[in-house]
Design an enzyme around this catalytic site. Structure first.
Site, PDB file in Angstrom:
ATOM      1  N   ASN A 152      33.001  31.198   1.142  1.00 33.10           N
ATOM      2  CA  ASN A 152      33.694  32.396   0.662  1.00 33.10           C
ATOM      3  C   ASN A 152      34.373  32.034  -0.660  1.00 33.10           C
ATOM      4  O   ASN A 152      35.385  31.351  -0.678  1.00 33.10           O
ATOM      5  CB  ASN A 152      34.716  32.824   1.727  1.00 33.10           C
ATOM      6  CG  ASN A 152      35.623  33.947   1.258  1.00 33.10           C
ATOM      7  OD1 ASN A 152      35.346  34.602   0.258  1.00 33.10           O
ATOM      8  ND2 ASN A 152      36.704  34.165   1.992  1.00 33.10           N
TER       9      ASN A 152
ATOM     10  N   LYS B  24      35.872  33.917  -2.727  1.00 32.86           N
ATOM     11  CA  LYS B  24      37.060  34.742  -3.001  1.00 32.86           C
ATOM     12  C   LYS B  24      37.056  35.238  -4.458  1.00 32.86           C
ATOM     13  O   LYS B  24      35.986  35.456  -5.022  1.00 32.86           O
ATOM     14  CB  LYS B  24      38.334  33.960  -2.658  1.00 32.86           C
ATOM     15  CG  LYS B  24      38.282  33.375  -1.239  1.00 32.86           C
ATOM     16  CD  LYS B  24      39.603  32.847  -0.745  1.00 32.86           C
ATOM     17  CE  LYS B  24      39.437  32.305   0.671  1.00 32.86           C
ATOM     18  NZ  LYS B  24      40.686  31.836   1.265  1.00 32.86           N
TER      19      LYS B  24
ATOM     20  N   HIS C 222      38.920  39.767   6.637  1.00 37.06           N
ATOM     21  CA  HIS C 222      39.462  38.461   6.255  1.00 37.06           C
ATOM     22  C   HIS C 222      40.987  38.575   6.206  1.00 37.06           C
ATOM     23  O   HIS C 222      41.521  39.629   5.823  1.00 37.06           O
ATOM     24  CB  HIS C 222      38.905  38.044   4.889  1.00 37.06           C
ATOM     25  CG  HIS C 222      39.299  36.643   4.534  1.00 37.06           C
ATOM     26  ND1 HIS C 222      40.539  36.348   4.021  1.00 37.06           N
ATOM     27  CD2 HIS C 222      38.657  35.461   4.669  1.00 37.06           C
ATOM     28  CE1 HIS C 222      40.637  35.041   3.852  1.00 37.06           C
ATOM     29  NE2 HIS C 222      39.511  34.480   4.229  1.00 37.06           N
TER      30      HIS C 222
ATOM     31  N   GLU D 208      43.145  37.707   4.210  1.00 40.10           N
ATOM     32  CA  GLU D 208      43.731  38.142   2.936  1.00 40.10           C
ATOM     33  C   GLU D 208      43.612  39.659   2.788  1.00 40.10           C
ATOM     34  O   GLU D 208      44.456  40.294   2.155  1.00 40.10           O
ATOM     35  CB  GLU D 208      43.061  37.393   1.777  1.00 40.10           C
ATOM     36  CG  GLU D 208      43.563  35.953   1.724  1.00 40.10           C
ATOM     37  CD  GLU D 208      42.528  34.919   1.331  1.00 40.10           C
ATOM     38  OE1 GLU D 208      41.519  35.275   0.710  1.00 40.10           O
ATOM     39  OE2 GLU D 208      42.740  33.729   1.677  1.00 40.10           O
TER      40      GLU D 208
ATOM     41  N   GLU E 239      39.989  32.349  12.095  1.00 37.99           N
ATOM     42  CA  GLU E 239      40.682  31.703  10.985  1.00 37.99           C
ATOM     43  C   GLU E 239      42.190  31.825  11.190  1.00 37.99           C
ATOM     44  O   GLU E 239      42.776  32.880  10.870  1.00 37.99           O
ATOM     45  CB  GLU E 239      40.300  32.363   9.658  1.00 37.99           C
ATOM     46  CG  GLU E 239      38.835  32.237   9.312  1.00 37.99           C
ATOM     47  CD  GLU E 239      38.605  32.368   7.816  1.00 37.99           C
ATOM     48  OE1 GLU E 239      38.057  31.440   7.227  1.00 37.99           O
ATOM     49  OE2 GLU E 239      39.005  33.394   7.233  1.00 37.99           O
TER      50      GLU E 239
ATOM     51  N   GLY F 118      43.773  27.703   3.244  1.00 36.37           N
ATOM     52  CA  GLY F 118      44.219  27.254   1.926  1.00 36.37           C
ATOM     53  C   GLY F 118      45.457  26.377   1.956  1.00 36.37           C
ATOM     54  O   GLY F 118      46.085  26.146   0.929  1.00 36.37           O
TER      55      GLY F 118
ATOM     56  N   SER G  53      40.887  25.527   5.864  1.00 33.27           N
ATOM     57  CA  SER G  53      40.942  24.160   5.343  1.00 33.27           C
ATOM     58  C   SER G  53      39.820  23.255   5.867  1.00 33.27           C
ATOM     59  O   SER G  53      40.024  22.072   6.124  1.00 33.27           O
ATOM     60  CB  SER G  53      42.315  23.536   5.617  1.00 33.27           C
ATOM     61  OG  SER G  53      43.312  24.250   4.888  1.00 33.27           O
TER      62      SER G  53
HETATM   63  P1  PGA Z   1      40.118  27.699   2.976  1.00 33.97           P
HETATM   64  O1  PGA Z   1      39.796  29.260   3.193  1.00 33.97           O
HETATM   65  O2  PGA Z   1      38.870  26.945   3.408  1.00 33.97           O
HETATM   66  O3  PGA Z   1      40.417  27.559   1.521  1.00 33.97           O
HETATM   67  O4  PGA Z   1      41.269  27.361   3.860  1.00 33.97           O
HETATM   68  C1  PGA Z   1      39.046  29.714   4.286  1.00 33.97           C
HETATM   69  C2  PGA Z   1      38.893  31.210   4.215  1.00 33.97           C
HETATM   70  O5  PGA Z   1      39.835  31.885   3.793  1.00 33.97           O
HETATM   71  O6  PGA Z   1      37.823  31.779   4.561  1.00 33.97           O
END
Ligand code: PGA
Length: 255
Positions: A9, A11, A95, A97, A169, A175, A215
């Site tokens: 992803n 983003k 997601h 976010e 997640e 992140g 992560s």
């Molecule tokens: P990350 O994000 O691997 O940077 O933690 C995962 C995601 O948001 O799908």
């Protein structure tokens, strides 16, 4: 037998040239994929360029979101048909976010999932608890609610055709560099599968792939993928780095 799905992803990152370069390098370094599916999820505006780069290869193309109406006065939104036209096969829905930064509700996400799957897109429905919910002992309740609300009225046929993927997640792991331990992730995935058996059916729950995200990196991918209920990974930050993402894909290939 659930085929592992490794998704990157991207983003709101990378220019057009950077997106094309990254896709080209991933293609180059992962020639003969047999065990796992690999999905690239660029920003909307770069999907067409990435589609041309990967052509008809083993790499799959995804979108980060979709709207639930077919067409009309919905400024800024993108329909399932527009995505299908570009060669997109998978779409992220809910997601964290989008839930927590943009403010999408369970009701909207349910409409998106119904729209996407009825048009033969694979919907990757994301669930997960925040740190506060986790600390107050509410993780299971939150995840169960997200599953019940998001999957309402989804037809068993589209699930049987493999058009539903769940991504677990935990928001506190996205992140942050703080990954759920493989044991913790496995425990939650097993919980999700047991709830899917109740909400949908025991047979279909066994077929639904459940990805872990938060992560993920080359160094922890193999350990996570070794768990029986972890059927793939949804990778953010590490999917922007060729060596990391290729390492994660190779970990899935070895399973
Ligand atoms: P990350 O994000 O691997 O940077 O933690 C995962 C995601 O948001 O799908």
């Amino acid at each position: 037998m659930r085929t592992k799905l490794i998704a990157g992803n991207w983003k709101m990152n990378l220019s057009r040239v950077e997106s094309v370069t990254l896709a080209g390098e991933i293609l180059h370094h992962t020639p003969a994929m047999t065990q796992a599916q690999v999905l690239l999820i660029p920003a909307f505006v770069h999907i067409d360029a990435v589609a041309q780069t990967i052509g008809k290869s083993h790499l799959l193309l995804g979108a980060q979101d979709v709207y639930f109406e077919r067409s009309g006065a919905f400024t800024g939104e993108v329909s399932t048909e527009m995505l299908l036209e570009l060669g997109v096969s998978h779409v992220l829905i809910g997601h964290s976010e989008r839930r927590h930064v943009i403010g999408e509700t369970d009701a909207m996400l349910n409409k998106k999932l119904l729209a996407a799957t009825s048009e033969k897109l694979v919907g990757i429905y994301c669930v997960g608890e925040t740190l506060q919910e986790r600390n107050s002992g509410k993780a299971a309740e939150v995840i169960l609610h997200q599953l019940q609300a998001g999957l309402a009225n989804l037809s068993h046929d589209v699930i049987a055709q493999g058009h539903l993927v769940i991504a677990y997640e935990p928001v506190w792991a996205i992140g942050t560099g703080q990954t759920a331990t493989p044991d913790h992730a496995q425990e939650t995935h097993a919980f999700i599968r047991s709830r899917l058996a109740e909400i949908i059916s025991p047979d279909l729950a066994e077929q639904i792939r459940i990805q872990y995200g938060g992560s993920v990196k080359k160094a922890n991918a193999a350990e996570l993928l070794a768990k029986p209920d972890i059927d793939g990974l949804l990778v953010g930050g590490a999917s922007l780095i060729v060596e990391e993402f290729v390492g994660i894909i190779k970990a899935a290939e070895l399973k």
